[in-house]
Scaffold this motif. Structure first.
Motif, PDB file in Angstrom:
ATOM      1  N   GLU A 256       0.817  -1.212   0.000  1.00  0.00           N
ATOM      2  CA  GLU A 256       0.000   0.000   0.000  1.00  0.00           C
ATOM      3  C   GLU A 256       0.853   1.266   0.000  1.00  0.00           C
ATOM      4  OE1 GLU A 256      -0.643  -2.560   2.301  1.00  0.00           O
ATOM      5  OE2 GLU A 256      -2.174  -3.381   0.981  1.00  0.00           O
ATOM      6  N   THR A 257       2.115   1.166   0.368  1.00  0.00           N
ATOM      7  CA  THR A 257       2.978   2.346   0.448  1.00  0.00           C
ATOM      8  C   THR A 257       4.073   2.365  -0.618  1.00  0.00           C
ATOM      9  OG1 THR A 257       4.453   1.290   2.049  1.00  0.00           O
ATOM     10  CG2 THR A 257       2.589   2.566   2.928  1.00  0.00           C
ATOM     11  N   VAL A 258       3.978   1.479  -1.587  1.00  0.00           N
ATOM     12  CA  VAL A 258       4.989   1.437  -2.637  1.00  0.00           C
ATOM     13  C   VAL A 258       4.852   2.689  -3.498  1.00  0.00           C
ATOM     14  CG1 VAL A 258       5.796   0.214  -4.679  1.00  0.00           C
ATOM     15  CG2 VAL A 258       5.129  -1.075  -2.653  1.00  0.00           C
ATOM     16  N   THR A 259       5.918   3.439  -3.592  1.00  0.00           N
ATOM     17  CA  THR A 259       5.937   4.683  -4.356  1.00  0.00           C
ATOM     18  C   THR A 259       6.507   4.445  -5.757  1.00  0.00           C
ATOM     19  OG1 THR A 259       8.167   5.220  -3.638  1.00  0.00           O
ATOM     20  CG2 THR A 259       6.332   6.011  -2.241  1.00  0.00           C
ATOM     21  N   PRO A 260       6.261   5.377  -6.671  1.00  0.00           N
ATOM     22  CA  PRO A 260       6.913   5.275  -7.982  1.00  0.00           C
ATOM     23  C   PRO A 260       8.440   5.216  -7.854  1.00  0.00           C
ATOM     24  CG  PRO A 260       5.151   6.886  -8.074  1.00  0.00           C
ATOM     25  CD  PRO A 260       5.314   6.498  -6.625  1.00  0.00           C
ATOM     26  N   GLU A 261       8.986   5.941  -6.893  1.00  0.00           N
ATOM     27  CA  GLU A 261      10.440   5.921  -6.692  1.00  0.00           C
ATOM     28  C   GLU A 261      10.923   4.532  -6.284  1.00  0.00           C
ATOM     29  OE1 GLU A 261       8.325   8.253  -5.445  1.00  0.00           O
ATOM     30  OE2 GLU A 261       8.935   9.871  -6.791  1.00  0.00           O
ATOM     31  N   ALA A 262      10.142   3.837  -5.447  1.00  0.00           N
ATOM     32  CA  ALA A 262      10.512   2.478  -5.017  1.00  0.00           C
ATOM     33  C   ALA A 262      10.446   1.515  -6.202  1.00  0.00           C
ATOM     34  CB  ALA A 262       9.601   2.006  -3.884  1.00  0.00           C
ATOM     35  N   ILE A 263       9.465   1.697  -7.067  1.00  0.00           N
ATOM     36  CA  ILE A 263       9.348   0.844  -8.252  1.00  0.00           C
ATOM     37  C   ILE A 263      10.572   1.024  -9.138  1.00  0.00           C
ATOM     38  CG2 ILE A 263       8.044   0.508 -10.400  1.00  0.00           C
ATOM     39  CD1 ILE A 263       5.508   1.270  -8.692  1.00  0.00           C
TER      40      ILE A 263
ATOM     41  N   VAL B 211      -3.543   3.936 -17.801  1.00  0.00           N
ATOM     42  CA  VAL B 211      -3.488   5.396 -17.662  1.00  0.00           C
ATOM     43  C   VAL B 211      -3.249   5.987 -19.049  1.00  0.00           C
ATOM     44  CG1 VAL B 211      -2.678   5.405 -15.260  1.00  0.00           C
ATOM     45  CG2 VAL B 211      -1.010   5.408 -17.104  1.00  0.00           C
ATOM     46  N   ALA B 212      -3.679   7.215 -19.234  1.00  0.00           N
ATOM     47  CA  ALA B 212      -3.410   7.893 -20.503  1.00  0.00           C
ATOM     48  C   ALA B 212      -1.902   8.048 -20.671  1.00  0.00           C
ATOM     49  CB  ALA B 212      -4.089   9.259 -20.520  1.00  0.00           C
ATOM     50  N   ILE B 213      -1.429   7.850 -21.859  1.00  0.00           N
ATOM     51  CA  ILE B 213       0.010   7.987 -22.115  1.00  0.00           C
ATOM     52  C   ILE B 213       0.492   9.358 -21.649  1.00  0.00           C
ATOM     53  CG2 ILE B 213       1.775   8.103 -23.915  1.00  0.00           C
ATOM     54  CD1 ILE B 213       0.003   5.998 -25.452  1.00  0.00           C
ATOM     55  N   THR B 214      -0.293  10.379 -21.885  1.00  0.00           N
ATOM     56  CA  THR B 214       0.101  11.736 -21.490  1.00  0.00           C
ATOM     57  C   THR B 214       0.120  11.911 -19.966  1.00  0.00           C
ATOM     58  OG1 THR B 214      -2.196  12.440 -21.755  1.00  0.00           O
ATOM     59  CG2 THR B 214      -0.704  12.822 -23.625  1.00  0.00           C
ATOM     60  N   ASP B 215      -0.527  11.016 -19.233  1.00  0.00           N
ATOM     61  CA  ASP B 215      -0.528  11.062 -17.771  1.00  0.00           C
ATOM     62  C   ASP B 215       0.477  10.098 -17.145  1.00  0.00           C
ATOM     63  OD1 ASP B 215      -2.538  12.970 -17.806  1.00  0.00           O
ATOM     64  OD2 ASP B 215      -4.145  11.486 -17.609  1.00  0.00           O
ATOM     65  N   SER B 216       1.222   9.392 -17.984  1.00  0.00           N
ATOM     66  CA  SER B 216       2.177   8.424 -17.433  1.00  0.00           C
ATOM     67  C   SER B 216       3.270   9.153 -16.667  1.00  0.00           C
ATOM     68  CB  SER B 216       2.762   7.543 -18.536  1.00  0.00           C
ATOM     69  OG  SER B 216       3.411   8.312 -19.510  1.00  0.00           O
ATOM     70  N   ARG B 217       3.776   8.473 -15.637  1.00  0.00           N
ATOM     71  CA  ARG B 217       4.765   9.090 -14.752  1.00  0.00           C
ATOM     72  C   ARG B 217       5.861   8.081 -14.420  1.00  0.00           C
ATOM     73  NH1 ARG B 217       0.726   8.724  -9.582  1.00  0.00           N
ATOM     74  NH2 ARG B 217       1.378   6.639  -8.977  1.00  0.00           N
ATOM     75  N   HIS B 218       6.880   8.581 -13.792  1.00  0.00           N
ATOM     76  CA  HIS B 218       7.989   7.804 -13.247  1.00  0.00           C
ATOM     77  C   HIS B 218       7.440   6.542 -12.567  1.00  0.00           C
ATOM     78  CE1 HIS B 218      12.095   7.775 -11.572  1.00  0.00           C
ATOM     79  NE2 HIS B 218      11.605   7.630 -10.361  1.00  0.00           N
TER      80      HIS B 218
ATOM     81  N   GLU C  14      13.771  -0.445  -7.554  1.00  0.00           N
ATOM     82  CA  GLU C  14      13.823  -1.905  -7.712  1.00  0.00           C
ATOM     83  C   GLU C  14      14.158  -2.277  -9.143  1.00  0.00           C
ATOM     84  OE1 GLU C  14      13.853  -5.938  -7.310  1.00  0.00           O
ATOM     85  OE2 GLU C  14      13.949  -4.442  -5.716  1.00  0.00           O
ATOM     86  N   ALA C  15      13.533  -1.625 -10.109  1.00  0.00           N
ATOM     87  CA  ALA C  15      13.831  -1.927 -11.515  1.00  0.00           C
ATOM     88  C   ALA C  15      15.308  -1.689 -11.820  1.00  0.00           C
ATOM     89  CB  ALA C  15      12.936  -1.089 -12.433  1.00  0.00           C
ATOM     90  N   ARG C  16      15.880  -0.647 -11.242  1.00  0.00           N
ATOM     91  CA  ARG C  16      17.299  -0.350 -11.495  1.00  0.00           C
ATOM     92  C   ARG C  16      18.240  -1.396 -10.919  1.00  0.00           C
ATOM     93  NH1 ARG C  16      16.595   6.146 -10.710  1.00  0.00           N
ATOM     94  NH2 ARG C  16      16.262   6.601 -12.930  1.00  0.00           N
ATOM     95  N   THR C  17      17.799  -2.160  -9.936  1.00  0.00           N
ATOM     96  CA  THR C  17      18.668  -3.230  -9.409  1.00  0.00           C
ATOM     97  C   THR C  17      18.901  -4.311 -10.453  1.00  0.00           C
ATOM     98  OG1 THR C  17      16.921  -4.606  -8.413  1.00  0.00           O
ATOM     99  CG2 THR C  17      17.862  -2.831  -7.032  1.00  0.00           C
ATOM    100  N   TRP C  18      18.064  -4.339 -11.488  1.00  0.00           N
ATOM    101  CA  TRP C  18      18.177  -5.356 -12.538  1.00  0.00           C
ATOM    102  C   TRP C  18      18.998  -4.869 -13.738  1.00  0.00           C
ATOM    103  CZ3 TRP C  18      16.518 -10.200 -11.540  1.00  0.00           C
ATOM    104  CH2 TRP C  18      15.708 -10.353 -10.416  1.00  0.00           C
ATOM    105  N   LEU C  19      19.467  -3.625 -13.714  1.00  0.00           N
ATOM    106  CA  LEU C  19      20.296  -3.122 -14.819  1.00  0.00           C
ATOM    107  C   LEU C  19      21.483  -4.044 -15.043  1.00  0.00           C
ATOM    108  CD1 LEU C  19      20.221   0.701 -14.078  1.00  0.00           C
ATOM    109  CD2 LEU C  19      19.289  -0.446 -16.109  1.00  0.00           C
ATOM    110  N   GLY C  20      21.763  -4.330 -16.310  1.00  0.00           N
ATOM    111  CA  GLY C  20      22.883  -5.195 -16.663  1.00  0.00           C
ATOM    112  C   GLY C  20      22.541  -6.671 -16.697  1.00  0.00           C
TER     113      GLY C  20
END
Length: 144
Positions: free
Chosen positions: A4-11, A76-83, A14-20
């Motif tokens: 319930e508290t997962v933020t866009p920044e947390a997402i 979500v609308a593409i124009t409303d997409s966010r980080h 986490e995604a960046r931990t998979w870089l490479g």
């Protein structure tokens, strides 16, 4: 952190931990990921979803690729997409690729498992990418 508290920044973090991580069709581990696999492992890690679907080929056929996003995420609308949102792209007629919209140095970026580059990368959301985006989705909180 609860789902319930997962933020866009947390997402994005986490995604960046998979870089490479190497690219691998239908991969779901540090040994290899494809674009859908990256979304799946991020969602699992953050306890946003345990859904997975691997009955897909390497070539897009119809709208099935998008149907799974629609069933398990909020459109979500593409124009409303966010980080932290997931963008879905089409090369030709059908959706066939996805990745996370991120931001670096104030500029939009795309974090995705890139088959041609053979790994998970983060690159500017520029060039062909904005022209190819067809859908945007946001993780929904469990129970929503």
């Amino acid at each position: 952190m609860t789902s319930e508290t997962v933020t866009p920044e947390a997402i994005v973090a986490e995604a960046r931990t998979w870089l490479g991580t190497p690219w691998r069709h239908q991969g779901r581990s540090i040994r290899g990921l494809d674009c859908v696999g990256l979304v799946v492992v991020v969602a699992r890690s953050l306890r946003l979803s345990d859904y997975d679907h691997t009955a897909y080929g390497r070539r897009a056929q119809g709208q099935g690729f998008v149907d799974h996003f629609r069933a398990h995420m909020d459109s979500v609308a593409i124009t409303d997409s966010r980080h932290g949102d997931v963008l879905v792209f089409a090369d030709q007629a059908y959706p066939c690729h996805c990745g996370f919209l991120t931001e670096r140095l104030g500029q939009p970026h795309l974090l995705h498992a890139h088959a041609t580059r053979r790994q998970v990368i983060e690159e500017p959301y520029a060039g062909e990418w904005p022209r190819k985006v067809k859908f945007a989705f946001r993780f929904r909180h469990p129970g929503a």
